[in-house]
Design a protein around this motif. Sequence first.
Motif, short mmCIF file in Angstrom:
data_model
loop_
_atom_site.label_atom_id
_atom_site.label_comp_id
_atom_site.label_asym_id
_atom_site.label_seq_id
_atom_site.Cartn_x
_atom_site.Cartn_y
_atom_site.Cartn_z
N ASP A 287 -2.47 -0.09 -16.25
CA ASP A 287 -1.04 -0.29 -16.38
C ASP A 287 -0.37 -0.14 -15.01
OD1 ASP A 287 1.50 -0.06 -18.33
OD2 ASP A 287 1.72 1.46 -16.77
N VAL A 288 0.77 -0.78 -14.82
CA VAL A 288 1.43 -0.79 -13.50
C VAL A 288 1.76 0.61 -12.99
CG1 VAL A 288 2.40 -3.09 -13.75
CG2 VAL A 288 3.69 -1.12 -14.61
N HIS A 289 1.87 1.59 -13.86
CA HIS A 289 2.19 2.95 -13.44
C HIS A 289 1.00 3.63 -12.75
CE1 HIS A 289 5.17 2.14 -16.62
NE2 HIS A 289 5.95 2.87 -15.87
N PHE A 290 -0.19 3.11 -12.97
CA PHE A 290 -1.41 3.73 -12.43
C PHE A 290 -2.21 2.79 -11.52
CE2 PHE A 290 -0.71 4.69 -16.99
CZ PHE A 290 -0.18 5.97 -16.87
N LEU A 291 -1.80 1.54 -11.43
CA LEU A 291 -2.53 0.54 -10.65
C LEU A 291 -2.56 0.93 -9.17
CD1 LEU A 291 -3.87 -2.35 -10.86
CD2 LEU A 291 -1.65 -3.22 -10.07
N PRO A 292 -3.73 1.01 -8.55
CA PRO A 292 -3.81 1.35 -7.12
C PRO A 292 -3.01 0.36 -6.27
CG PRO A 292 -5.99 1.50 -8.12
CD PRO A 292 -5.08 0.87 -9.15
N GLN A 293 -2.42 0.87 -5.20
CA GLN A 293 -1.51 0.06 -4.40
C GLN A 293 -2.21 -1.10 -3.69
OE1 GLN A 293 1.66 2.68 -2.42
NE2 GLN A 293 0.23 4.20 -3.24
N HIS A 294 -3.49 -0.94 -3.37
CA HIS A 294 -4.19 -2.05 -2.72
C HIS A 294 -4.46 -3.19 -3.69
CE1 HIS A 294 -7.35 0.56 -4.36
NE2 HIS A 294 -8.12 -0.51 -4.41
N LEU A 295 -4.25 -2.95 -4.98
CA LEU A 295 -4.41 -4.00 -5.98
C LEU A 295 -3.06 -4.52 -6.48
CD1 LEU A 295 -7.35 -2.47 -8.04
CD2 LEU A 295 -7.46 -4.15 -6.19
N GLY A 296 -1.98 -4.00 -5.89
CA GLY A 296 -0.63 -4.42 -6.26
C GLY A 296 -0.02 -5.26 -5.16
N CYS A 297 0.92 -4.67 -4.42
CA CYS A 297 1.63 -5.42 -3.37
C CYS A 297 0.70 -5.99 -2.31
CB CYS A 297 2.66 -4.50 -2.69
SG CYS A 297 4.02 -4.00 -3.76
N PHE A 298 -0.45 -5.32 -2.09
CA PHE A 298 -1.31 -5.71 -0.97
C PHE A 298 -2.60 -6.39 -1.42
CE2 PHE A 298 1.10 -1.83 0.09
CZ PHE A 298 2.03 -2.42 0.94
N LYS A 299 -2.60 -6.87 -2.63
CA LYS A 299 -3.78 -7.57 -3.14
C LYS A 299 -4.01 -8.88 -2.39
CE LYS A 299 -5.84 -9.45 -7.38
NZ LYS A 299 -5.66 -9.67 -8.84
N ASP A 300 -2.93 -9.59 -2.05
CA ASP A 300 -3.04 -10.89 -1.41
C ASP A 300 -2.74 -10.85 0.09
OD1 ASP A 300 -3.48 -12.79 -3.79
OD2 ASP A 300 -1.72 -11.64 -4.42
N VAL A 301 -1.94 -9.90 0.52
CA VAL A 301 -1.52 -9.81 1.92
C VAL A 301 -1.60 -8.35 2.37
CG1 VAL A 301 0.36 -10.18 3.55
CG2 VAL A 301 0.03 -11.78 1.66
N PRO A 302 -2.28 -8.05 3.48
CA PRO A 302 -2.40 -6.66 3.93
C PRO A 302 -1.08 -6.11 4.45
CG PRO A 302 -3.29 -8.15 5.58
CD PRO A 302 -2.98 -9.00 4.37
N PRO A 303 -0.94 -4.79 4.50
CA PRO A 303 0.31 -4.19 4.98
C PRO A 303 0.73 -4.66 6.36
CG PRO A 303 -1.14 -2.51 4.07
CD PRO A 303 -1.92 -3.78 4.09
N SER A 304 -0.23 -4.93 7.22
CA SER A 304 0.08 -5.33 8.59
C SER A 304 0.86 -6.64 8.67
CB SER A 304 -1.21 -5.46 9.40
OG SER A 304 -2.08 -6.42 8.81
N MET A 305 0.83 -7.44 7.61
CA MET A 305 1.53 -8.72 7.62
C MET A 305 2.95 -8.63 7.05
SD MET A 305 -1.47 -11.50 6.65
CE MET A 305 -0.28 -12.85 6.69
N TRP A 306 3.30 -7.48 6.48
CA TRP A 306 4.64 -7.30 5.93
C TRP A 306 5.60 -6.89 7.04
CZ3 TRP A 306 6.09 -7.58 0.60
CH2 TRP A 306 5.04 -7.94 -0.26
N THR A 307 6.83 -7.37 6.99
CA THR A 307 7.83 -7.00 7.99
C THR A 307 8.12 -5.51 7.94
OG1 THR A 307 8.86 -9.17 7.63
CG2 THR A 307 10.12 -7.56 8.90
#
Length: 247
Positions: A157-177
Amino acid sequence: MDATIAELKPATLCTCAKFGSTSLWNELFAIVEGKSFKSMNYTGPPRIHDLSNKKLWTNIEAKRRTDWSNFKDQDSFALIRDPKERIVSAWKSKVSCDTEAEIKEHRGNIVPLLLKLAGPSSNITARTDKGFPCLDLSEYLAVLSQIHVQGREGLLDVHFLPQHLGCFKDVPPSMWTVVTTISGPNALCSLKSVVSKSANMSNTDDDCQMIKTHNYTRSVDLSRADEVILDRITSKEYELLGQYLDA
């Protein structure tokens, strides 16, 4: 928090449950609508989290990003949270047997789904003596551990989903502004800079910090076994996000 409506620009925003998303959307609402969400005296559903809700969000066109090939063509903002803090926060509000933590109806669905995902090999069952299914902290962590060991954490569930499988599943943190926590000293000004054509991201005064609407700071007692599990199931997140959590 009333404000002049900003001149907006295309942007990608991402956050997950238990990150402070309610605070984020409240601040975004003030930026794009020119008034505080509180002043609306609005009672959902849909809630403020639904950016496609035209009863509230009248000045934006929100859609889920599916094409990441042109991601860097516009500014982006990702909200993160300390992984261990988030896991404990999710337990307090969605899984624990504390009847004062949020709404007990949440547990009616979430706890059975967690146990189902852990599978038949799990020997843990939910408590029901409170009138709803719930787990104590050690049981909850053990269930999460079983799910991770089976490689099924991507189904959480979204409350427990690891962050590397959420916002950063497709793009790594280094590419975010911008990658920041809700308590980052420049979080609000960074958000304004990402979505507004006229904002200045260099501001570092008191007005640049977001307001927290969730506050799960009461301490919990962790056994050594609990700490070992937390270390194991959050290791990938810390490896990916450590430098941003320390910022």
